[in-house]
Design an enzyme around this catalytic site. Structure first.
Site, PDB file in Angstrom:
ATOM      1  N   SER A  66       0.798  -1.231   0.000  1.00 52.39           N
ATOM      2  CA  SER A  66       0.000   0.000   0.000  1.00 52.39           C
ATOM      3  C   SER A  66       0.827   1.277   0.000  1.00 52.39           C
ATOM      4  CB  SER A  66      -0.953   0.002   1.203  1.00 52.39           C
ATOM      5  OG  SER A  66      -2.033  -0.871   0.982  1.00 52.39           O
ATOM      6  N   LYS A  69       0.291   3.693  -2.788  1.00 53.99           N
ATOM      7  CA  LYS A  69      -0.745   4.722  -2.769  1.00 53.99           C
ATOM      8  C   LYS A  69      -0.160   6.133  -2.669  1.00 53.99           C
ATOM      9  CE  LYS A  69      -4.043   1.404  -1.013  1.00 53.99           C
ATOM     10  NZ  LYS A  69      -4.540   0.685   0.165  1.00 53.99           N
ATOM     11  N   SER A 126      -6.414   3.680   4.153  1.00 56.03           N
ATOM     12  CA  SER A 126      -5.713   2.865   3.165  1.00 56.03           C
ATOM     13  C   SER A 126      -6.697   2.133   2.260  1.00 56.03           C
ATOM     14  CB  SER A 126      -4.780   1.857   3.853  1.00 56.03           C
ATOM     15  OG  SER A 126      -3.864   1.315   2.921  1.00 56.03           O
TER      16      SER A 126
END
Length: 386
Positions: A66, A69, A126
């Site tokens: 993640s 991102k 997230s």
């Protein structure tokens, strides 16, 4: 012939003025007491001077999970800055976004959600679903968005990154390096300071569900104000973090840690080490006259020299007493000289520090002497040798 012309003090350090050839700039990193980490990949950078304080397998391809991102965030912030989106814009939720697994913001199918909420869902919670809504809103589809994001990554200098989605969902062709993530984090902070505050939001409630920011360093009182965690089986536990203390901003990337607790503890230890063991020293201000360099056949005998940007250096505190600063130039510099011409360099050395070189430039124009003046100077040189 190489020789010291004169010396003066800067921050208690003697600045020697030396006549010599001008070489290429040296890269850092700085050095301190040996450091080990259980992270598989890591890098710690002082953003203020772009100095690498520590690295381990920093150019090794890894699953960024993640932490990917951050790239999605960069693309969204770029669209906001250029006017393609606004924080009040709304984007539709596709069935693909609604069905997306993993960490979620819990978007509602076919609902239209404000970009401001989607950004918070992407960063604080997230949310994989939030990322897909943003990606589809910007590029029509997530694969098209990934192509644009990879192209932007190359433009930003991310040399070893390839993105196939907006979320960091596992894929063998989706990879980054710790160094690339650090570069990306720095660019996001520099390019979009007006949006960086999203990364310090500690919790966000959407659709009746309140979720806390997963960055463990936000809660430890160590001046960390961002950025993004990541976890997959392939990548392990990772964190890209940034914090500022006493005018210094550090960026940390770690990955491949075995647990959430290890991620929290190891990240805190590394960033505290960076703040504790190193310091940044201001040497010269842009435009400040460093010295007067002799001129050959010029309308004046010397030219003031300066640095084009504020000059700072980061090194281990233990190495500070041994720091040496030298001004090196091809003196005398032949006229004509134009303001901004490179006429030498400042060289910084210290024990355990590989050195740094910064060009120095003329602070003003110096015209060439006319024929009579040149003849007189030549005669003076023949008689007096200088």
């Amino acid at each position: 012939m190489i020789g010291v012309v004169r010396a003066r003090a800067v921050l208690g350090v003697a600045v020697a003025v030396v006549a010599a050839g001008v070489g290429a700039a040296l890269s850092l990193p700085a050095k301190a007491a040996p450091l080990e980490t259980i992270a598989k990949q890591a890098i710690l950078v002082d953003m203020t001077t772009n100095t690498v304080l520590f690295e381990k397998n920093a150019d090794e391809r890894m699953a960024p999970s993640s932490m990917s991102k951050i790239m999605t965030g960069y693309m969204v912030f770029d669209a906001l800055k250029t006017g393609r989106l606004s924080l009040d814009s709304t984007l539709p939720v596709s069935e693909r976004a609604w069905r997306m697994q993993g960490s979620k913001m819990f978007v509602e199918l076919h609902n239209n959600i404000k970009v401001d909420d989607l950004i918070k869902g992407m960063i604080v919670q997230s949310g994989n679903d939030a990322c897909i809504v943003l990606a589809e809103g910007l590029a029509g589809s997530e694969p098209s968005f990934a192509e644009l994001a990879t192209k932007k990554a190359k433009e930003l200098g991310l040399r070893n990154s390839n993105l196939v989605n907006s979320t960091g969902w596992p894929d063998p062709n989706h990879y980054m390096t710790a160094r690339d993530l650090a570069t990306l984090a720095e660019r996001l902070i520099r390019d979009f300071p007006e949006y960086y505050h999203y990364y310090s939001i500690r919790d966000f409630k959407y659709h009746g569900i309140n979720q806390g920011n997963r960055n463990p360093l936000l809660y430890r009182g160590i001046n960390v104000d961002g950025m993004k965690t990541g976890h997959t089986e392939a990548g392990g536990y990772g964190l890209t973090a940034s914090g500022e203390r006493e005018g210094r901003r550090l960026i940390l990337v770690v990955n491949g840690l075995p647990s959430m607790q290890a991620r929290a503890d190891e990240s805190a230890r590394l960033i505290e080490w960076g703040f504790r063991e190193f310091s940044t020293y201001a040497l010269f201000r842009a435009g400040e006259t460093i010295e007067q360099v002799p001129v050959w056949l010029g309308a004046q005998d010397t030219v003031p020299v300066t640095v084009p940007q504020d000059m700072k250096v980061t090194l281990a505190r233990a190495d500070r007493p041994g720091m040496k600063v030298s001004l090196v130039s091809n003196a005398p510099v032949a006229a004509p000289i134009r303001k901004g011409d490179v006429v030498g360099k400042v060289v910084i050395t210290a024990p355990g520090f590989p050195g740094k070189e910064v060009p120095v430039v003329a602070a003003q124009d110096v015209e060439k002497l006319g024929f009579i003046g040149r003849a007189f100077a030549a005669a003076k040189y023949l008689v007096f040798g200088s």
